[in-house]
Motif scaffolding. Structure first.
Motif, PDB file in Angstrom:
ATOM      1  N   ARG A  12       0.839  -1.202   0.000  1.00 35.96           N
ATOM      2  CA  ARG A  12       0.000   0.000   0.000  1.00 35.96           C
ATOM      3  C   ARG A  12       0.869   1.244   0.000  1.00 35.96           C
ATOM      4  N   TYR A  13       0.316   2.311  -0.558  1.00 33.19           N
ATOM      5  CA  TYR A  13       0.993   3.605  -0.559  1.00 33.19           C
ATOM      6  C   TYR A  13       0.358   4.476   0.499  1.00 33.19           C
ATOM      7  N   ASP A  14       1.211   5.118   1.298  1.00 34.93           N
ATOM      8  CA  ASP A  14       0.726   6.102   2.274  1.00 34.93           C
ATOM      9  C   ASP A  14       1.130   7.463   1.763  1.00 34.93           C
ATOM     10  N   VAL A  19      -4.552   6.736   1.714  1.00 34.06           N
ATOM     11  CA  VAL A  19      -3.930   5.430   1.572  1.00 34.06           C
ATOM     12  C   VAL A  19      -4.481   4.751   0.328  1.00 34.06           C
ATOM     13  N   SER A  20      -3.612   4.045  -0.376  1.00 28.05           N
ATOM     14  CA  SER A  20      -4.082   3.313  -1.543  1.00 28.05           C
ATOM     15  C   SER A  20      -3.482   1.911  -1.498  1.00 28.05           C
ATOM     16  N   GLN A  21      -4.353   0.921  -1.467  1.00 29.33           N
ATOM     17  CA  GLN A  21      -3.876  -0.476  -1.440  1.00 29.33           C
ATOM     18  C   GLN A  21      -3.704  -0.929  -2.884  1.00 29.33           C
ATOM     19  N   ALA A  22      -2.466  -0.855  -3.384  1.00 21.73           N
ATOM     20  CA  ALA A  22      -2.223  -1.131  -4.805  1.00 21.73           C
ATOM     21  C   ALA A  22      -2.182  -2.623  -5.106  1.00 21.73           C
ATOM     22  N   LEU A  23      -1.589  -3.412  -4.199  1.00 22.12           N
ATOM     23  CA  LEU A  23      -1.600  -4.867  -4.357  1.00 22.12           C
ATOM     24  C   LEU A  23      -2.302  -5.454  -3.139  1.00 22.12           C
ATOM     25  N   GLU A  41      -7.147  -2.802 -16.272  1.00 23.17           N
ATOM     26  CA  GLU A  41      -7.438  -1.367 -16.380  1.00 23.17           C
ATOM     27  C   GLU A  41      -6.476  -0.568 -15.514  1.00 23.17           C
ATOM     28  N   SER A  42      -6.507   0.734 -15.716  1.00 22.92           N
ATOM     29  CA  SER A  42      -5.705   1.636 -14.919  1.00 22.92           C
ATOM     30  C   SER A  42      -6.011   1.435 -13.431  1.00 22.92           C
ATOM     31  N   GLY A  43      -4.976   1.367 -12.621  1.00 21.03           N
ATOM     32  CA  GLY A  43      -5.178   1.242 -11.180  1.00 21.03           C
ATOM     33  C   GLY A  43      -5.262  -0.197 -10.691  1.00 21.03           C
ATOM     34  N   SER A  44      -5.122  -1.173 -11.602  1.00 20.05           N
ATOM     35  CA  SER A  44      -5.262  -2.572 -11.165  1.00 20.05           C
ATOM     36  C   SER A  44      -4.015  -3.069 -10.430  1.00 20.05           C
ATOM     37  N   GLY A  45      -2.916  -2.300 -10.485  1.00 19.86           N
ATOM     38  CA  GLY A  45      -1.727  -2.678  -9.716  1.00 19.86           C
ATOM     39  C   GLY A  45      -0.574  -3.182 -10.572  1.00 19.86           C
ATOM     40  N   LYS A  46      -0.688  -3.056 -11.893  1.00 24.21           N
ATOM     41  CA  LYS A  46       0.343  -3.594 -12.792  1.00 24.21           C
ATOM     42  C   LYS A  46       1.706  -2.954 -12.531  1.00 24.21           C
ATOM     43  N   LEU A  57      10.233   0.005  -5.631  1.00 26.40           N
ATOM     44  CA  LEU A  57       9.061   0.672  -5.045  1.00 26.40           C
ATOM     45  C   LEU A  57       9.510   1.959  -4.348  1.00 26.40           C
ATOM     46  N   PRO A  58       8.715   3.028  -4.454  1.00 29.12           N
ATOM     47  CA  PRO A  58       9.112   4.279  -3.783  1.00 29.12           C
ATOM     48  C   PRO A  58       8.995   4.150  -2.272  1.00 29.12           C
ATOM     49  N   ALA A  59       9.579   5.122  -1.581  1.00 30.37           N
ATOM     50  CA  ALA A  59       9.581   5.076  -0.108  1.00 30.37           C
ATOM     51  C   ALA A  59       8.167   5.109   0.465  1.00 30.37           C
ATOM     52  N   SER A  60       7.220   5.689  -0.279  1.00 29.40           N
ATOM     53  CA  SER A  60       5.845   5.766   0.232  1.00 29.40           C
ATOM     54  C   SER A  60       5.126   4.419   0.161  1.00 29.40           C
ATOM     55  N   ALA A  61       5.753   3.418  -0.471  1.00 27.80           N
ATOM     56  CA  ALA A  61       5.117   2.099  -0.587  1.00 27.80           C
ATOM     57  C   ALA A  61       5.528   1.222   0.586  1.00 27.80           C
ATOM     58  N   ASP A 171       6.937  -1.449 -19.022  1.00 29.54           N
ATOM     59  CA  ASP A 171       5.698  -0.833 -18.525  1.00 29.54           C
ATOM     60  C   ASP A 171       5.085   0.023 -19.631  1.00 29.54           C
ATOM     61  N   GLU A 172       3.996  -0.426 -20.211  1.00 29.31           N
ATOM     62  CA  GLU A 172       3.322   0.260 -21.324  1.00 29.31           C
ATOM     63  C   GLU A 172       4.335   0.695 -22.385  1.00 29.31           C
ATOM     64  N   PRO A 173       5.127  -0.225 -22.922  1.00 31.40           N
ATOM     65  CA  PRO A 173       6.249   0.182 -23.781  1.00 31.40           C
ATOM     66  C   PRO A 173       5.830   0.818 -25.104  1.00 31.40           C
ATOM     67  N   THR A 204       0.434  -3.783 -19.556  1.00 34.59           N
ATOM     68  CA  THR A 204      -0.276  -3.040 -20.600  1.00 34.59           C
ATOM     69  C   THR A 204      -1.798  -3.048 -20.414  1.00 34.59           C
ATOM     70  N   HIS A 205      -2.432  -2.018 -20.970  1.00 37.75           N
ATOM     71  CA  HIS A 205      -3.899  -2.004 -21.053  1.00 37.75           C
ATOM     72  C   HIS A 205      -4.371  -2.764 -22.278  1.00 37.75           C
ATOM     73  N   ASP A 206      -3.448  -2.965 -23.223  1.00 31.70           N
ATOM     74  CA  ASP A 206      -3.828  -3.377 -24.571  1.00 31.70           C
ATOM     75  C   ASP A 206      -3.834  -4.903 -24.688  1.00 31.70           C
ATOM     76  N   PRO A 268     -11.972  -0.273  -8.671  1.00 31.92           N
ATOM     77  CA  PRO A 268     -11.961   0.216  -7.283  1.00 31.92           C
ATOM     78  C   PRO A 268     -10.682   0.966  -6.959  1.00 31.92           C
ATOM     79  N   VAL A 269     -10.760   1.927  -6.055  1.00 35.04           N
ATOM     80  CA  VAL A 269      -9.554   2.500  -5.463  1.00 35.04           C
ATOM     81  C   VAL A 269      -9.569   1.990  -4.026  1.00 35.04           C
ATOM     82  N   LEU A 270      -8.791   0.948  -3.777  1.00 39.74           N
ATOM     83  CA  LEU A 270      -8.857   0.287  -2.476  1.00 39.74           C
ATOM     84  C   LEU A 270      -8.056   1.072  -1.444  1.00 39.74           C
TER      85      LEU A 270
HETATM   86  N1  LIG Z   1       3.536   6.423  -6.066  1.00 37.59           N
HETATM   87  C1  LIG Z   1       2.263   6.260  -5.708  1.00 37.59           C
HETATM   88  N2  LIG Z   1       1.749   6.933  -4.656  1.00 37.59           N
HETATM   89  C2  LIG Z   1       0.473   6.766  -4.267  1.00 37.59           C
HETATM   90  N3  LIG Z   1      -0.414   5.930  -4.861  1.00 37.59           N
HETATM   91  C3  LIG Z   1       0.041   5.234  -5.923  1.00 37.59           C
HETATM   92  C4  LIG Z   1       1.395   5.362  -6.414  1.00 37.59           C
HETATM   93  N4  LIG Z   1       1.536   4.541  -7.475  1.00 37.59           N
HETATM   94  C5  LIG Z   1       0.344   3.937  -7.653  1.00 37.59           C
HETATM   95  N5  LIG Z   1      -0.558   4.347  -6.727  1.00 37.59           N
HETATM   96  C6  LIG Z   1      -1.945   3.895  -6.589  1.00 37.59           C
HETATM   97  O1  LIG Z   1      -1.939   2.468  -6.505  1.00 37.59           O
HETATM   98  C7  LIG Z   1      -2.993   1.912  -7.266  1.00 37.59           C
HETATM   99  C8  LIG Z   1      -2.413   0.963  -8.307  1.00 37.59           C
HETATM  100  O2  LIG Z   1      -1.665   1.763  -9.231  1.00 37.59           O
HETATM  101  P1  LIG Z   1      -0.687   1.141 -10.322  1.00 37.59           P
HETATM  102  O3  LIG Z   1      -0.016   2.294 -11.011  1.00 37.59           O
HETATM  103  O4  LIG Z   1       0.157   0.098  -9.718  1.00 37.59           O
HETATM  104  O5  LIG Z   1      -1.729   0.432 -11.311  1.00 37.59           O
HETATM  105  P2  LIG Z   1      -1.652   0.252 -12.895  1.00 37.59           P
HETATM  106  O6  LIG Z   1      -2.513  -0.921 -13.194  1.00 37.59           O
HETATM  107  O7  LIG Z   1      -0.242   0.173 -13.315  1.00 37.59           O
HETATM  108  O8  LIG Z   1      -2.311   1.569 -13.428  1.00 37.59           O
HETATM  109  P3  LIG Z   1      -1.833   2.462 -14.680  1.00 37.59           P
HETATM  110  O9  LIG Z   1      -2.027   1.592 -15.866  1.00 37.59           O
HETATM  111  O10 LIG Z   1      -2.740   3.650 -14.623  1.00 37.59           O
HETATM  112  O11 LIG Z   1      -0.393   2.798 -14.406  1.00 37.59           O
HETATM  113  C9  LIG Z   1      -3.758   3.081  -7.863  1.00 37.59           C
HETATM  114  O12 LIG Z   1      -4.870   3.355  -7.023  1.00 37.59           O
HETATM  115  C10 LIG Z   1      -2.760   4.222  -7.829  1.00 37.59           C
HETATM  116  O13 LIG Z   1      -3.393   5.466  -7.686  1.00 37.59           O
END
Ligand SMILES: Nc1ncnc2c1ncn2[C@@H]1O[C@H](COP(=O)(O)OP(=O)(O)OP(=O)(O)O)[C@@H](O)[C@H]1O
Length: 326
Positions: A12-14, A19-23, A41-46, A57-61, A171-173, A204-206, A268-270
């Motif tokens: 999760r990112y703080d 807070v966002s639970q990415a995985l 889709e966007s936001g699925s955690g890829k 992973l960044p320090a916020s993860a 990543d989305e090359p 990828t989204h594609d 969802p934005v978990l």
């Molecule tokens: N550096 C970050 N700081 C805070 N939240 C983040 C960060 N990176 C991703 N998130 C959040 O984590 C969740 C998953 O994002 P992630 O980028 O891993 O998904 P994705 O499937 O790759 O989406 P996209 O295709 O839009 O990049 C999303 O809700 C996103 O907003």
């Protein structure tokens, strides 16, 4: 041999904005030399999964639970020097913005040379030829802004593959490239990895664009892997309702006189672990248990995360899944 082993990983990112639970318990294994596309889709955690695999992973993860192993070793357990060594010797990254990932102030030949074990002119030119660039002498002398997007992406691929890594994360090359050259770049990535025995993880989204070039498709939703399998199986016999929805949402699959069906609702934005199936709010096959319990993966290789796996073919005939052109 297993190269990448993601075990029930929750990250999760703080941030000051929340807070966002990415995985949310993502599991995936990638064997040496496998060509894997992770779609969703966007936001699925890829991206979070890809960056975790690279120890970037960044320090916020924050890792909450689970683990991620490369060559059998947890990347979370490595001290910074060992992590840097693993990245330098075993891992490679290609980003969407290739030109942006190159140093704008230095000629691309010099930048590539830095990543080579034998950094001579001949090796630089041969590496540029390997990524099917024309006029390699001129390319080597160029600054990044003098190259087209497709050429810059080829240089970025040459740099990422310079030390024949075990795993290349892309990543989305092709997201920033024109449609005509997207397929060339995907083919180049897949061929180059196959030749070197490098495993490829394309995020990828594609869904349909990548299918022809990979040996396995992985579908992510809500920070979990919800289905995986050979591209033909996933595209022709999708089992998870989300995968079925993604295929219906592919542009170009509309029937004559019909409309393009997209998946109703938004991903969802978990902010914490999902109590039940994260797709349930958008799922037309939802029943009570979908909200009440998290689905566990099916026991077979597809590892489908759906409470109703096996029941749905009685509800939807597979004829309703559109044929996808590849
Ligand atoms: N550096 C970050 N700081 C805070 N939240 C983040 C960060 N990176 C991703 N998130 C959040 O984590 C969740 C998953 O994002 P992630 O980028 O891993 O998904 P994705 O499937 O790759 O989406 P996209 O295709 O839009 O990049 C999303 O809700 C996103 O907003």
């Amino acid at each position: 041999m297993t190269l990448l082993d993601v075990r029930d990983l929750a990250v999760r990112y703080d941030t000051p904005h929340g807070v966002s639970q990415a995985l949310d318990g993502a599991s995936l294994t990638v064997a040496a030399g496998e060509l894997v596309a992770v779609v969703g889709e966007s936001g699925s955690g890829k991206s979070t999964l890809g960056m975790a695999a690279l120890g970037l992973l960044p320090a916020s993860a924050q890792r909450l639970t689970g683990d991620l192993l490369v060559d059998g070793e947890s990347v979370f357990g490595l001290d910074p020097p060992r992590l840097r060594r693993l990245r330098r010797t075993r891992l490679g990254l290609v980003l969407q913005d290739a030109a942006g990932s190159l140093d704008p102030t230095r000629r691309v030949g010099r930048q590539l040379a830095e990543h080579l074990d034998r950094p001579g002119r001949a090796d630089v030119l041969s590496r540029l030829e390997q990524v099917r660039l024309p006029d390699v002498e001129r390319v080597a002398r160029s600054y990044p802004h003098q190259l087209s997007g497709g050429m810059a992406q080829r240089v970025a691929i040459a740099i990422a593959l310079a030390r024949s890594p075990g795993l290349l994360v892309a990543d989305e090359p092709t997201a920033a490239l024109d449609t005509e050259i997207k397929h060339d770049v995907l083919r180049l990535l897949a061929d180059s990895c196959r030749e070197r025995g490098t495993a490829l993880l394309v995020l990828t989204h594609d869904l349909t664009g990548i299918a022809a070039y990979c040996t396995r498709l992985v579908v992510m939703y809500g920070g979990r892997v919800v289905e995986t399998g050979p591209p033909d199986d996933v595209l022709e016999r999708p089992r998870h309702p989300y995968t079925r929805g993604l295929l219906h949402a592919v542009p170009g699959q509309e029937t004559v006189g019909g409309t393009l069906r997209s998946i109703a609702g938004s991903p969802p934005v978990l902010t914490g672990p999902s109590a039940g199936c994260a797709f349930a709010p958008r799922c037309e096959f939802r029943v009570d248990r979908c909200d009440a319990r998290r689905p566990e993966p099916s026991a077979d290789a597809a590892r489908v995360l759906c409470h109703r796996d096996g029941e749905l073919d009685a509800v939807v005939t597979l004829d309703e899944v559109p044929e996808v052109s590849r």
